[in-house]
Design an enzyme around this catalytic site. Sequence first.
Site, PDB file in Angstrom:
ATOM      1  N   CYS A 113      28.456 -32.916  59.498  1.00 15.08           N
ATOM      2  CA  CYS A 113      27.148 -31.938  59.716  1.00 15.08           C
ATOM      3  C   CYS A 113      25.817 -32.850  59.716  1.00 15.08           C
ATOM      4  O   CYS A 113      25.036 -33.128  60.351  1.00 15.08           O
ATOM      5  CB  CYS A 113      26.439 -31.139  58.939  1.00 15.08           C
ATOM      6  SG  CYS A 113      28.948 -29.580  58.830  1.00 15.08           S
TER       7      CYS A 113
HETATM    8  N1  LIG Z   1      33.804 -29.311  57.801  1.00 17.39           N
HETATM    9  C1  LIG Z   1      32.131 -28.851  57.681  1.00 17.39           C
HETATM   10  O1  LIG Z   1      31.683 -29.244  56.542  1.00 17.39           O
HETATM   11  C2  LIG Z   1      31.635 -27.937  58.116  1.00 17.39           C
HETATM   12  C3  LIG Z   1      30.431 -26.772  57.789  1.00 17.39           C
HETATM   13  C4  LIG Z   1      29.653 -26.818  59.060  1.00 17.39           C
HETATM   14  C5  LIG Z   1      30.341 -25.955  59.687  1.00 17.39           C
HETATM   15  N2  LIG Z   1      30.664 -27.142  60.640  1.00 17.39           N
HETATM   16  C6  LIG Z   1      31.046 -26.965  61.746  1.00 17.39           C
HETATM   17  O2  LIG Z   1      32.257 -26.502  62.482  1.00 17.39           O
HETATM   18  C7  LIG Z   1      32.729 -26.933  63.246  1.00 17.39           C
HETATM   19  C8  LIG Z   1      34.290 -26.718  63.242  1.00 17.39           C
HETATM   20  O3  LIG Z   1      33.549 -28.373  61.797  1.00 17.39           O
HETATM   21  P1  LIG Z   1      35.764 -28.464  61.125  1.00 17.39           P
HETATM   22  O4  LIG Z   1      35.025 -29.719  60.107  1.00 17.39           O
HETATM   23  O5  LIG Z   1      36.667 -27.225  61.188  1.00 17.39           O
HETATM   24  O6  LIG Z   1      36.148 -28.999  62.530  1.00 17.39           O
HETATM   25  P2  LIG Z   1      37.970 -30.266  62.705  1.00 17.39           P
HETATM   26  O7  LIG Z   1      37.926 -31.337  63.299  1.00 17.39           O
HETATM   27  O8  LIG Z   1      38.236 -30.385  60.807  1.00 17.39           O
HETATM   28  O9  LIG Z   1      38.726 -28.733  63.045  1.00 17.39           O
HETATM   29  C9  LIG Z   1      38.571 -28.546  64.330  1.00 17.39           C
HETATM   30  C10 LIG Z   1      39.753 -27.568  65.170  1.00 17.39           C
HETATM   31  O10 LIG Z   1      39.719 -28.133  66.148  1.00 17.39           O
HETATM   32  C11 LIG Z   1      40.874 -27.860  66.463  1.00 17.39           C
HETATM   33  N3  LIG Z   1      40.304 -27.924  67.889  1.00 17.39           N
HETATM   34  C12 LIG Z   1      39.693 -28.119  68.736  1.00 17.39           C
HETATM   35  N4  LIG Z   1      39.525 -28.281  70.230  1.00 17.39           N
HETATM   36  C13 LIG Z   1      40.639 -26.650  70.556  1.00 17.39           C
HETATM   37  C14 LIG Z   1      40.224 -25.713  71.021  1.00 17.39           C
HETATM   38  N5  LIG Z   1      39.978 -26.228  72.386  1.00 17.39           N
HETATM   39  N6  LIG Z   1      41.057 -25.176  71.412  1.00 17.39           N
HETATM   40  C15 LIG Z   1      42.314 -25.564  69.550  1.00 17.39           C
HETATM   41  N7  LIG Z   1      41.487 -25.830  68.496  1.00 17.39           N
HETATM   42  C16 LIG Z   1      40.664 -26.791  68.312  1.00 17.39           C
HETATM   43  C17 LIG Z   1      41.521 -29.610  66.097  1.00 17.39           C
HETATM   44  O11 LIG Z   1      42.795 -29.488  66.033  1.00 17.39           O
HETATM   45  C18 LIG Z   1      40.830 -28.742  64.565  1.00 17.39           C
HETATM   46  O12 LIG Z   1      42.301 -28.743  64.134  1.00 17.39           O
HETATM   47  C19 LIG Z   1      31.494 -27.731  63.898  1.00 17.39           C
HETATM   48  O13 LIG Z   1      31.153 -27.619  64.753  1.00 17.39           O
HETATM   49  C20 LIG Z   1      31.038 -28.528  62.390  1.00 17.39           C
HETATM   50  O14 LIG Z   1      29.970 -29.071  62.670  1.00 17.39           O
HETATM   51  C21 LIG Z   1      31.370 -27.760  59.947  1.00 17.39           C
END
Ligand SMILES: NC(=O)c1ccc[n+]([C@@H]2O[C@H](COP(=O)([O-])OP(=O)(O)OC[C@H]3O[C@@H](n4cnc5c(N)ncnc54)[C@H](O)[C@@H]3O)[C@@H](O)[C@H]2O)c1
Length: 466
Positions: A300
């Site tokens: 982030c």
């Molecule tokens: N990790 C954090 O602490 C956090 C906190 C707040 C917001 N976010 C935001 O949330 C969002 C997700 O982050 P995350 O940390 O969960 O990512 P992540 O990489 O842990 O998980 C994303 C998942 O999406 C899947 N994926 C990718 N493309 C896909 C598609 N087209 N269809 C289905 N699945 C798909 C991947 O295989 C993966 O399992 C991002 O925008 C991030 O900025 C993350």
Amino acid sequence: MNKETAVGCEVLSAFQSKVDARAARVGIIGLGYVGLPLALLFAREGFTVSGFDLDPAKVAQLRRGESYIRHIPATTIAEHVEQKHFEATTDFAHLRDMHAILICVPTPLDSHREPDLSFVRGTAEAIAPHLQRGQLVVLESTTYPGTTEEVVLPILERSGLRCPVSSYTTDGLEVTAGEERQADFLLAFSPEREDPGNQQFQTHQVPKVVGGINASSARAAQALYAQAFEKTFLVSSTRAAEMTKILENTYRCVNIALVNELKLLCLRMGIDIWEVIEAAKTKPFGFTAFYPGPGLGGHCIPIDPFYLTWKAREYEFPTRFIELAGEINSSMPENVVAAITEALNRRKQCLRDARILVLGLAYKKDIDDPRESPSLRIIELLQEAGARVDYHDPYFPRLPKMRKYRFDLERVDLSPETLADYDAVVIATDHSSYDYPAIVRHGRLVVDTRNATHAVQEHREKIVRC
Ligand SMILES: NC(=O)c1ccc[n+]([C@@H]2O[C@H](COP(=O)([O-])OP(=O)(O)OC[C@H]3O[C@@H](n4cnc5c(N)ncnc54)[C@H](O)[C@@H]3O)[C@@H](O)[C@H]2O)c1
């Protein structure tokens, strides 16, 4: 509420009654650090949840009731799978059976440090052929203001179904006025505020900010989240909701840069920045503590502000605070390596061929997430300078392959003998499981980037803080 909103839209009332009866089926796309806890939260609240992911390995693990995220217990997943409250699938055709579809896919930067919306676009394209009248779609991925309206909406409308953009007002609690137009489907943005590993606040305790493409969409999304979260807060558009998340992360990014810069100054002045922060924290108002470190990490803080910078260019507006903070934060690993070089130099050693042990790969303590971790950049810089680098992290037996880094390293054991073998031990992540007095006792030189050794009494002459 004015007369127009009271008329409501059919799609909204049908959706609300499903939600109120907890009979709404919830689909979560992207089962990572954000999507999986969200799916389990709705499952816990009695909703039937389907998780969609492109990664067949993750889906298979979830189907077996296993966890791939350390702080999410396998027993919780297994329980919901067994009770048929949660299932995982790679088959996007099941999206048509969902009442609500929440998108939690990655939003990284590309190699030019510009927003990479390919995951968001790909997901909207995967939903469009299955989109049904009456469904609510919510984007949760962090992104620049305008994404839901300018990127997601046009792709979903390729289905032939419509969700008209229409303004409304709100006092945070409810929609106060706004033209209610008939819509075929509902679309909103609600930023994910997950903080992996945070013991103090669980997902449902963090208020959910919601903004809709129109009043009906906002109210539908609010109705859904109100079932699972303690509080919701409505804003008057998807743009405001998108901007809220960017503000939160930019605030952190800029304040961390400030303390990182002040740390460098304090080091020169012989002042302990951590002592100063503890003292400043005693002020009951007007000060929030941020802590210096070896650089920014995670999915982030190092990334999201640059989504805004990119969008701001469209308005010919330079985001100077963000650029400056990025410059300071991204130079911190170089400062760590400079401090190691200087400490070795004082011992008549040079960095080339020195044996360095880096402790901690995760971007913050007690989690198993190495994304954008400054430890990786530190290892890269040390190797470039000719040092022989090893690492230890309780959560990573091998250095995972990452988009930017491909190190062929395996974790070394953390024994007194190993510690004594290295010219310097660098504390890059202050995991709670580390025995810091033992690290200082057995290490020859300890470079501490996190003030992890503050309570160690013996052999302080071996510690270099940076
Ligand atoms: N990790 C954090 O602490 C956090 C906190 C707040 C917001 N976010 C935001 O949330 C969002 C997700 O982050 P995350 O940390 O969960 O990512 P992540 O990489 O842990 O998980 C994303 C998942 O999406 C899947 N994926 C990718 N493309 C896909 C598609 N087209 N269809 C289905 N699945 C798909 C991947 O295989 C993966 O399992 C991002 O925008 C991030 O900025 C993350």
